[in-house]
Every structure is written in structure tokens, then in C-alpha cells.
Design an enzyme around this catalytic site. Sequence first.
Site, mmCIF file in Angstrom:
data_model
loop_
_atom_site.group_PDB
_atom_site.id
_atom_site.type_symbol
_atom_site.label_atom_id
_atom_site.label_comp_id
_atom_site.label_asym_id
_atom_site.label_seq_id
_atom_site.Cartn_x
_atom_site.Cartn_y
_atom_site.Cartn_z
ATOM 1 N N ASP A 66 -5.541 -5.633 6.082
ATOM 2 C CA ASP A 66 -4.511 -4.658 6.426
ATOM 3 C C ASP A 66 -3.841 -5.138 7.715
ATOM 4 O O ASP A 66 -4.409 -5.026 8.807
ATOM 5 C CB ASP A 66 -5.118 -3.274 6.637
ATOM 6 C CG ASP A 66 -5.599 -2.630 5.332
ATOM 7 O OD1 ASP A 66 -6.016 -3.370 4.416
ATOM 8 O OD2 ASP A 66 -5.584 -1.386 5.241
ATOM 9 N N LYS B 124 1.767 -0.100 3.255
ATOM 10 C CA LYS B 124 0.940 0.968 3.810
ATOM 11 C C LYS B 124 1.727 1.697 4.890
ATOM 12 O O LYS B 124 2.405 1.064 5.701
ATOM 13 C CB LYS B 124 -0.343 0.347 4.378
ATOM 14 C CG LYS B 124 -1.303 1.302 5.071
ATOM 15 C CD LYS B 124 -2.555 0.552 5.540
ATOM 16 C CE LYS B 124 -3.451 1.412 6.414
ATOM 17 N NZ LYS B 124 -4.661 0.672 6.870
ATOM 18 N N LYS C 275 -0.236 2.548 0.033
ATOM 19 C CA LYS C 275 -1.366 3.185 0.704
ATOM 20 C C LYS C 275 -0.872 4.108 1.813
ATOM 21 O O LYS C 275 -0.508 3.644 2.886
ATOM 22 C CB LYS C 275 -2.318 2.137 1.283
ATOM 23 C CG LYS C 275 -3.510 2.735 2.040
ATOM 24 C CD LYS C 275 -4.438 1.645 2.583
ATOM 25 C CE LYS C 275 -5.530 2.208 3.471
ATOM 26 N NZ LYS C 275 -6.443 1.157 4.000
#
Length: 335
Positions: A167, A235, A271
Site C-alpha cells: 500500500d 485506495k 479500497k
Amino acid sequence: MPETSLVTARERAVAVLGGEPDDATLRRYLHGIPGVDAVGLEQRAAGLGTRSIKTSSKAWALDRIISLIDLTTLEGADTPGKVRSLVAKAITPDPADATTPRVAAVCVYGDMVPFAVDALGAAHGDPDDGGVSVAAVATAFPSGRASLEIKLADTAEAVAAGADEIDMVIDRGAFLAGRYGQVFDQIAAVKQACRRPDGTSASLKVILETGELVTYDNVRRASWLSILAGGDFIKTSTGKVQPAATLPVTLLMLEVVRDWHLLTGQRIGVKPAGGIRASKDAVKYLVTVAETVGEEWLVPHLFRFGASSLLNDVLLQRQKLSTGRYSGADYVTID
């Protein structure tokens, strides 16, 4: 899942952009995307947020939410012991009910990856196959304020330690200054750093930090830019900046993913992370996904919740469905 096509992310970007992904080409493309109708977007999100699900579907929804959670601890005080406790909960969320599904992944700082991998043992694996992945934040999370060399070393170290997913955070300063080529190149370089010696790659989630992007137009442009550069997921947030995930922003990102799929045939994950604590709110996200990109996106390699406290509320709601009453707070572990 990471890119497996013979067409590389850069080749696909060049085809879509009609030229090399430099500042001028990217600016022309990204600023040529129609502006966001903020009122319309928020009205659509509000409408989707009022949809209810049948009681018969609630058990399915709660189990699906659990299976899509990246159970997260990202604190300066994290210890190997805390990570082992997190992993135990990821594998067995409710020790009193063996039918409770596992979460999709545990998300930790890079230096905690070896402890997560060790604690998972045989449970470490692809969440689409019932395993639990290890996700690591990288690239000088959460600020992203570091040299590219440090960001790449951060990523490579986590992958070498066994991280299945990275991430990363984009350089919001560069993005807001219009240095789109720099942001593209950094994402592409981190994507390359996700590769393992055997040719496989860790999946790359690109964190936009939407709370710092100010406008919906910027969120849309950053979403397109991150996908063009090779992100496997986009995300919303680090969870360290407010606002974090919101339904309108997630809807907007899902619309970008839908449009990218129509344009290229490639599926990209989404996400939302930060601030999703209640089951009823998570259900709104499930409905929004299903109505925007289709139920086929409600699988771990295409949708995740980044959360630390959501799981506890889902477990309490799940128990109420089976017993007809709410348990006390001591029914679930304190994260």
C-alpha cells in the site's frame, strides 16, 4: 491481483494517452476528463446509502464484509506481540463460531511483515482461496515525504520479507503542483519494486489521500493517473488524515474503475480506508459497489475495507442475527 498481461502498464498507458506519459501528455489527458458534478455525485451516493437489504441477505452481507477486511494496525507503538494478536484475530475472528470467515489480509508497517508472515503460518495465502494475505504500507507512509530511492528500498524490503501487497502513498505535493509525470514515474517505479526474483509480483494499492486532494475533480484525475501508472488497486486514504473514506469519494473512484474496465477490459480494485466502523455503513459500500461495477467486484482481489474496528461491530451484528440479542462488549477482543 497484480498485472499478468503481456501488455505492460506503460504500454497500456501509452495506448490510452496517445503518447508518452510525460507532464504535457498527462495534463492534456487528465484535464480533458469531464469535471465532476458534485451535487449529482453526492445525491447518487446518498440514494445508494438509503438502500436496505433483506434480513435474509444480511447474514451474507456480514460474512462478505469480514472476508473483504484488511485488518489493520499502523501505530508507532506496534510490537511483534500486537501483530501476532492481530493475526490470530484475522485467522479466527470469532473463536465461538467456527463458521466465521477469515479476513482478507492483515495490514502492517514493513518492519512488522516478518512477524505477520510467521504468525500466519499455513494460513498465509491468497484470500480468494481462503488464505490471509500480508499487506505492508510503504513509500514513507503516511506522508510520502522521502526520496524515490528510499521509497523503492522501503517497498523492496517489505516484498522480500514476504508481503503479498504493498500500500503506497502518492506524492500529493507533486500531484497538486501538476507534476503528473513525476507521480506517474514514481508509481511505475514502485510497481517494478514489487517484483520478486521468481517473476511474480506483490499487488500494488495506490493511496490517493483524498482528504488532501481538496476537490472531486482531483480525486478523479488522481484515480486515472494511478491506474495508468500500473496500480492494481486505488485506495482512498491512509486513515491518518480527515476526511478519510467517504461514500461519495468511493463512488467516484468506482466510476473511474468502471470506465477503465470499459476502455481496456482490465479490472482494478478499490479500497476505502479510514472511518468505516459500523456494519450498517459497510453495507452501504457493498450496495454502492454492486450498483456501480457489479457484484463480481465483491471479492478480495477487487474490493477491500481498510479498517481496525469494523470487524468487532460486524461480529456483534453477526451474533445478534444468530441469537436474537446483542452481546456485551467483552464478546469481542479489544484491538
